[in-house]
Every structure is written in structure tokens, then in C-alpha cells.
Design an enzyme around this catalytic site. Sequence first.
Site, mmCIF file in Angstrom:
data_model
loop_
_atom_site.group_PDB
_atom_site.id
_atom_site.type_symbol
_atom_site.label_atom_id
_atom_site.label_comp_id
_atom_site.label_asym_id
_atom_site.label_seq_id
_atom_site.Cartn_x
_atom_site.Cartn_y
_atom_site.Cartn_z
ATOM 1 N N LYS A 211 -5.488 78.307 32.243
ATOM 2 C CA LYS A 211 -5.960 79.672 31.999
ATOM 3 C C LYS A 211 -7.390 79.859 32.439
ATOM 4 O O LYS A 211 -7.731 80.850 33.107
ATOM 5 C CB LYS A 211 -5.792 80.024 30.516
ATOM 6 C CG LYS A 211 -6.020 81.497 30.196
ATOM 7 C CD LYS A 211 -7.433 81.836 29.790
ATOM 8 C CE LYS A 211 -7.752 81.323 28.412
ATOM 9 N NZ LYS A 211 -9.058 81.837 27.907
ATOM 10 N N PRO A 228 -4.240 84.957 34.948
ATOM 11 C CA PRO A 228 -4.501 84.158 33.752
ATOM 12 C C PRO A 228 -3.575 84.549 32.599
ATOM 13 O O PRO A 228 -3.360 85.740 32.350
ATOM 14 C CB PRO A 228 -5.961 84.494 33.407
ATOM 15 C CG PRO A 228 -6.534 85.075 34.661
ATOM 16 C CD PRO A 228 -5.412 85.742 35.357
ATOM 17 N N ASP A 230 -3.254 84.100 28.661
ATOM 18 C CA ASP A 230 -3.736 83.665 27.353
ATOM 19 C C ASP A 230 -2.718 84.112 26.305
ATOM 20 O O ASP A 230 -1.611 84.550 26.637
ATOM 21 C CB ASP A 230 -5.130 84.226 27.073
ATOM 22 C CG ASP A 230 -5.119 85.732 26.840
ATOM 23 O OD1 ASP A 230 -4.091 86.389 27.156
ATOM 24 O OD2 ASP A 230 -6.124 86.269 26.339
#
Length: 270
Positions: A211, A228, A230
Site C-alpha cells: 500500500k 493503493p 487500504d
Amino acid sequence: MITKRTDNFDIDQICVSGQCFRMERTAGGTYSVIAGDRYVEVAQEEDRCTFYCGAEEFEAFWRDYFDLSNDYGAYIESIDTKDEYLRKAAEVGSGIRILRQDLWEMTASFLISQQNNITRIRKCISNICEKYGEKKEALSGSTYYAFPRPEALAELGEDDLKECNLGYRSKYVVRTARSITSGEADLDYIRSLPYPEAKAELLKLYGIGEKVADCICLFALHELDAFPVDTHISQALKRHYRRGFPKRRYNGYRGVMQQYIFYYELNGKP
């Protein structure tokens, strides 16, 4: 100062989009932005934006920093008309642009971001800048601190940045600064690489996982295919894209879609 009319640009949305940590709203309603060792204030009224800097500095640095030459309207128009969730997210966050930020600053910042919230990240970065960054003066006469260079942090003990509230992340930042100053990690080389190779090199640095590497690729290297994931993104994907996010459709600008989703989940949902 210089004033521009710009579509798909909202300085407040960018400020709280989670991609930068040295931008904040001032008491006067403008936004102060520190990038590396540069400083600018930005005021906005609808699509009219005023940048409090000279025309030469704006063209040489801030135009690219804010990615003002890119057509974000085209990205939004390309969204699948059947994807109601993504179209709503893009509508709510239509003023977000992917900033072109410094590679070292983003590497350190996203190391600090791990298991952290945005308010605390901002404070941690402010602390290390005030303690180890160069003090500078803006055109307005106000003072600010440049982001510390790797050399300023490489000689510290691994736990020294705990004084700046970094906690266990202190060793991540210090060890990475040492890798850069020793030549073990070459930021210029990383900048020259395509996205997959650049990400692979970043993953070699202490404390960097998938990430964080993708955040650095997206927000520093401007690799718009970086996506990314998360906790917030993962939860959104599970709710709305059980067969997986259609990355192929958005090839070349998947990270822009990621930002619309991230902003919507954190700031925009009714």
C-alpha cells in the site's frame, strides 16, 4: 499573484484527500501549501483560483505540482454509466487532482502514515519539519519549515524521531534516510523507472509494503495506474465490486478513480 480559471479543481477537496499532509486552511480562508522547501497560498471562489506567487514560479513549479494541465473532466466522463457508485464518488470529489510531489518527502510521509490517521500524520510531519527542516520565510513574511533532507535524518538514532511522536515508525524513516544517503537506494534511478519496476525498488526499503509503495508511486512519481488499497478502499471494493474493480477499463488512470473512492468514503458520503 496569478489568477486562473480551472475546471475540476477544488483546493479544499485536495487538502483533505489524504495525498498531502502540508496543506491546510488558514484563518483567512486561504490554503497554505508547503512542498519541499516551497510555499504558496491559494484562494478559490468557484472556478477562479488565485495563487499568491509570481507568474514565473507558478509556471515553473506550481502548475505541474497541481497537475493543472491534465483533463480530469475526461477521466470523469469515461466512467461506466452503469457504475452508479463510482459516478457518484467522482461527482462528489470532482475537484481532486493528483499532486506531483517530491519522492523523498512522500516516501517519509507515507512511512509515517502507517496505522495512523490524517490529523496525527500532519502533526508528526510538522514536528519533524520544525525540528530538522530549514526555517524559511514566505513572500507574505510568515515563516515555515522545509521538509528535512535525508541527510538531516540519516545520522539520528533509530528511536530519535519518537520525540516527534512517530513511535515505531521512527526507525522506518531513519533507516530509509540512511539507505538514500549511503547510495543503497537511488531516488533518481527510481524516478526513471516504469511503475512496476519503481514499485519493486520501493518495496526494498525498510518498512515499505504494498500500500505504501503504491501511495508513493501515485503521489510522488505520478504513476496514475497505481491503485493503493487500504482498509477504506478494501471495504468499498468488497461492498461494490465483488468481482473486482474494473481496472482494465481505467487503464492509465486507475489511481484517479482510487482517489474518488477514497475521498467519497472518508469525506463525501451523505
